[in-house]
Design a protein around this motif. Structure first.
Motif, PDB file in Angstrom:
ATOM      1  N   TRP A   5       1.250  -1.374  -0.004  1.00 24.74           N
ATOM      2  CA  TRP A   5       0.268   0.538   0.237  1.00 24.74           C
ATOM      3  C   TRP A   5       0.588   1.486  -0.199  1.00 24.74           C
ATOM      4  O   TRP A   5       0.360   2.215  -0.906  1.00 24.74           O
ATOM      5  N   ARG A   6       2.316   1.019   0.766  1.00 25.79           N
ATOM      6  CA  ARG A   6       2.955   2.223   0.692  1.00 25.79           C
ATOM      7  C   ARG A   6       3.421   2.918  -0.196  1.00 25.79           C
ATOM      8  O   ARG A   6       3.981   3.460  -1.223  1.00 25.79           O
ATOM      9  N   LEU A   7       4.016   1.231  -0.977  1.00 24.33           N
ATOM     10  CA  LEU A   7       4.976   1.495  -1.648  1.00 24.33           C
ATOM     11  C   LEU A   7       3.414   2.529  -3.608  1.00 24.33           C
ATOM     12  O   LEU A   7       4.185   1.938  -4.597  1.00 24.33           O
ATOM     13  N   GLY A   8       2.688   2.241  -3.528  1.00 22.49           N
ATOM     14  CA  GLY A   8       1.737   2.525  -3.705  1.00 22.49           C
ATOM     15  C   GLY A   8       1.288   1.862  -5.320  1.00 22.49           C
ATOM     16  O   GLY A   8       0.673   1.905  -6.618  1.00 22.49           O
ATOM     17  N   LEU A   9       0.882  -0.008  -4.578  1.00 16.94           N
ATOM     18  CA  LEU A   9       0.907  -1.366  -5.633  1.00 16.94           C
ATOM     19  C   LEU A   9      -0.351  -1.200  -5.344  1.00 16.94           C
ATOM     20  O   LEU A   9      -0.788  -2.409  -6.518  1.00 16.94           O
ATOM     21  N   ILE A  10      -0.745  -0.666  -4.159  1.00 21.71           N
ATOM     22  CA  ILE A  10      -2.764  -1.626  -4.662  1.00 21.71           C
ATOM     23  C   ILE A  10      -3.531  -0.457  -4.759  1.00 21.71           C
ATOM     24  O   ILE A  10      -2.787   0.373  -3.106  1.00 21.71           O
ATOM     25  N   ASP A  11      -4.063   0.144  -5.415  1.00 25.19           N
ATOM     26  CA  ASP A  11      -5.061   0.963  -5.470  1.00 25.19           C
ATOM     27  C   ASP A  11      -6.679   0.618  -4.736  1.00 25.19           C
ATOM     28  O   ASP A  11      -6.515  -0.851  -3.457  1.00 25.19           O
ATOM     29  N   ARG A  12      -7.566   0.780  -4.427  1.00 25.03           N
ATOM     30  CA  ARG A  12      -8.715   0.868  -3.396  1.00 25.03           C
ATOM     31  C   ARG A  12      -9.368  -0.272  -3.866  1.00 25.03           C
ATOM     32  O   ARG A  12     -10.025  -1.361  -3.034  1.00 25.03           O
ATOM     33  N   ALA A  13      -9.273  -0.228  -5.041  1.00 29.26           N
ATOM     34  CA  ALA A  13     -10.085  -1.882  -5.954  1.00 29.26           C
ATOM     35  C   ALA A  13      -9.136  -3.198  -4.997  1.00 29.26           C
ATOM     36  O   ALA A  13      -9.731  -4.196  -4.949  1.00 29.26           O
ATOM     37  N   ASP A  14      -7.865  -2.802  -5.279  1.00 29.93           N
ATOM     38  CA  ASP A  14      -6.688  -3.839  -4.955  1.00 29.93           C
ATOM     39  C   ASP A  14      -7.245  -3.961  -3.709  1.00 29.93           C
ATOM     40  O   ASP A  14      -7.614  -5.697  -3.323  1.00 29.93           O
ATOM     41  N   ARG A  15      -7.085  -3.204  -3.118  1.00 32.98           N
ATOM     42  CA  ARG A  15      -7.489  -3.432  -1.733  1.00 32.98           C
ATOM     43  C   ARG A  15      -8.692  -4.606  -0.986  1.00 32.98           C
ATOM     44  O   ARG A  15      -8.634  -5.616  -0.405  1.00 32.98           O
ATOM     45  N   ALA A  16      -9.847  -3.678  -1.716  1.00 34.64           N
ATOM     46  CA  ALA A  16     -10.939  -4.185  -1.544  1.00 34.64           C
ATOM     47  C   ALA A  16     -11.182  -5.996  -1.892  1.00 34.64           C
ATOM     48  O   ALA A  16     -11.063  -6.621  -1.216  1.00 34.64           O
ATOM     49  N   GLN A  17     -10.578  -6.433  -2.916  1.00 37.08           N
ATOM     50  CA  GLN A  17     -10.058  -7.749  -3.209  1.00 37.08           C
ATOM     51  C   GLN A  17      -9.452  -8.143  -3.008  1.00 37.08           C
ATOM     52  O   GLN A  17     -10.058  -9.420  -2.452  1.00 37.08           O
ATOM     53  N   VAL A  18      -8.542  -8.021  -2.218  1.00 37.45           N
ATOM     54  CA  VAL A  18      -7.661  -8.579  -1.323  1.00 37.45           C
ATOM     55  C   VAL A  18      -8.714  -9.266  -0.046  1.00 37.45           C
ATOM     56  O   VAL A  18      -8.388 -10.421   0.347  1.00 37.45           O
ATOM     57  N   ARG A  19      -9.079  -8.106   0.354  1.00 36.26           N
ATOM     58  CA  ARG A  19     -10.501  -8.536   1.301  1.00 36.26           C
ATOM     59  C   ARG A  19     -11.111  -9.316   1.431  1.00 36.26           C
ATOM     60  O   ARG A  19     -11.743 -10.061   2.330  1.00 36.26           O
ATOM     61  N   ARG A  20     -11.702  -9.230  -0.039  1.00 37.38           N
ATOM     62  CA  ARG A  20     -13.128 -10.532  -0.372  1.00 37.38           C
ATOM     63  C   ARG A  20     -12.030 -11.703  -0.539  1.00 37.38           C
ATOM     64  O   ARG A  20     -12.813 -12.749  -0.260  1.00 37.38           O
ATOM     65  N   SER A  21     -10.930 -11.760  -1.167  1.00 35.38           N
ATOM     66  CA  SER A  21     -10.554 -13.318  -1.264  1.00 35.38           C
ATOM     67  C   SER A  21     -10.088 -14.233  -0.200  1.00 35.38           C
ATOM     68  O   SER A  21      -9.199 -14.845  -0.277  1.00 35.38           O
ATOM     69  N   LEU A  22      -9.762 -13.196   1.168  1.00 39.16           N
ATOM     70  CA  LEU A  22      -8.644 -13.485   2.136  1.00 39.16           C
ATOM     71  C   LEU A  22      -9.707 -14.456   2.794  1.00 39.16           C
ATOM     72  O   LEU A  22     -10.825 -14.784   2.646  1.00 39.16           O
ATOM     73  N   PRO A  23      -9.133 -16.140   3.380  1.00 34.68           N
ATOM     74  CA  PRO A  23     -10.196 -16.664   4.372  1.00 34.68           C
ATOM     75  C   PRO A  23     -10.718 -15.346   5.635  1.00 34.68           C
ATOM     76  O   PRO A  23     -10.218 -14.238   5.832  1.00 34.68           O
ATOM     77  N   ALA A  24     -11.897 -15.445   5.895  1.00 38.04           N
ATOM     78  CA  ALA A  24     -11.999 -14.962   7.163  1.00 38.04           C
ATOM     79  C   ALA A  24     -11.612 -13.903   8.239  1.00 38.04           C
ATOM     80  O   ALA A  24     -12.072 -12.645   8.428  1.00 38.04           O
ATOM     81  N   ARG A  25     -10.695 -14.994   8.827  1.00 41.66           N
ATOM     82  CA  ARG A  25      -9.723 -15.075   9.813  1.00 41.66           C
ATOM     83  C   ARG A  25      -8.717 -13.601   9.535  1.00 41.66           C
ATOM     84  O   ARG A  25      -8.924 -12.975  10.898  1.00 41.66           O
ATOM     85  N   PHE A  26      -8.673 -13.353   8.975  1.00 37.88           N
ATOM     86  CA  PHE A  26      -7.792 -12.327   7.656  1.00 37.88           C
ATOM     87  C   PHE A  26      -8.257 -10.745   7.690  1.00 37.88           C
ATOM     88  O   PHE A  26      -7.116  -9.913   7.539  1.00 37.88           O
ATOM     89  N   ARG A  27      -9.206 -10.940   7.987  1.00 38.52           N
ATOM     90  CA  ARG A  27      -9.828  -9.763   7.334  1.00 38.52           C
ATOM     91  C   ARG A  27      -9.819  -8.371   7.897  1.00 38.52           C
ATOM     92  O   ARG A  27      -9.575  -7.694   7.303  1.00 38.52           O
TER      93      ARG A  27
END
Ligand SMILES: [Zn+2]
Ligand SMILES: [Zn+2]
Length: 278
Positions: A142-164
């Motif tokens: 995130w700090r490096l500017g490699l993931i935007d808002r949509a990417d972060r949302a997608q990571v959250r959706r794709s993670l197992p619930a215990r990591f969200r």
């Protein structure tokens, strides 16, 4: 097709491809490889100028993944022994790799060659490396500017619930992976802190606890010489003059000696709280 043309075609395909994608007869490919114009990765797969880890992943039959992919993307990764992580897809064939210490990922999708996306690599890293490593890598990306808002949302959706919850806790301003780790751990200990606080005359400090305890983490692999050491000492002296306490920790302490760090922070806090209750 001559070797130079084959090499050009391979470059336009991203530096790694199957024989069929190169559109050249087997004999021409073999000749080009013999002459060193291209490199044979394994039967029917050729490379040119690819990152060594990407080539190794292709030799395994897949894409560079997880921590190994994050490293290639420039993301801070907490993995003591850098390991080859390969994504083969759910049904991908694994090629023989005797005495190899790689980690194979089998999540859904069609793997090819190359490097998985940052989003996919982050998601893979959570279950593979654990919550702390995921959190530090996520904040670094995130700090490096490699993931935007949509990417972060997608990571959250794709993670197992215990990591969200880690995604919800993450911020874009951690100066180093160590800072991410420290913040996460103190948070789990119930110690509230402010991050990246500007103190007049001192500068921006990594963390401030109870408004009086400064915690600094040194993420540099080697301390960059005398001048920076002097700068740190000036900061500490000025902070002390203003009534602050300062604790400094480096990579080895945070990663290998956490109980000592935790005891130091707890003891300093209780001493300060006894001396002047808030
Ligand atoms: Zn992995
Ligand atoms: Zn292997």
């Amino acid at each position: 097709m001559d070797a130079a043309k084959i090499a050009d075609r391979l470059r336009t395909l991203g530096g790694i491809a199957r024989a069929a994608q190169l559109g050249a007869p087997r004999s021409a490919l073999a000749r080009a490889a013999d002459r060193g114009a291209i490199e044979r990765v394994r039967k029917g797969v050729y490379a040119l100028g690819a990152h060594p880890d990407v080539r190794d992943a292709a030799a395994h039959g897949g894409e560079l993944a997880c921590a190994a992919a994050l490293r290639v993307h420039g993301v801070w990764v907490l993995e003591e022994i850098p390991t080859l992580h390969v994504w083969l897809g759910p049904d991908g064939r694994s090629h023989p790799h005797p005495s190899c210490a790689c980690i194979v990922h089998r999540d859904a999708g069609a793997s090819a060659f190359g490097v998985v996306s940052i989003v996919q690599a982050l998601v893979q890293s959570a279950a593979c490396l654990g919550a702390e490593s995921f959190f530090a890598a996520f904040e670094s990306a995130w700090r490096l500017g490699l993931i935007d808002r949509a990417d972060r949302a997608q990571v959250r959706r794709s993670l197992p619930a215990r990591f969200r919850w880690l995604v919800d806790l993450a911020r874009p301003d951690a100066d180093s992976g160590l800072e991410s780790l420290l913040r996460l751990r103190l948070r789990l200990l119930g110690i509230a802190l402010d991050c990246q606080v500007l103190i007049r005359g001192v500068g921006v400090v990594d963390f401030l606890v109870d408004g009086r305890l400064i915690i600094e983490v040194d993420g540099r692999l080697n301390h960059d010489g005398v001048s920076l050491r002097h700068k740190d000492l000036v900061r500490d002296a000025e902070a002390a003059a203003q009534g602050y306490e300062t604790l400094r920790f480096d990579y080895a302490l945070v990663v290998h000696d956490w109980p000592r760090v935790q005891r130091a922070i707890r003891a300093t806090l209780s001493r300060m709280r006894i001396a002047s209750p808030q």
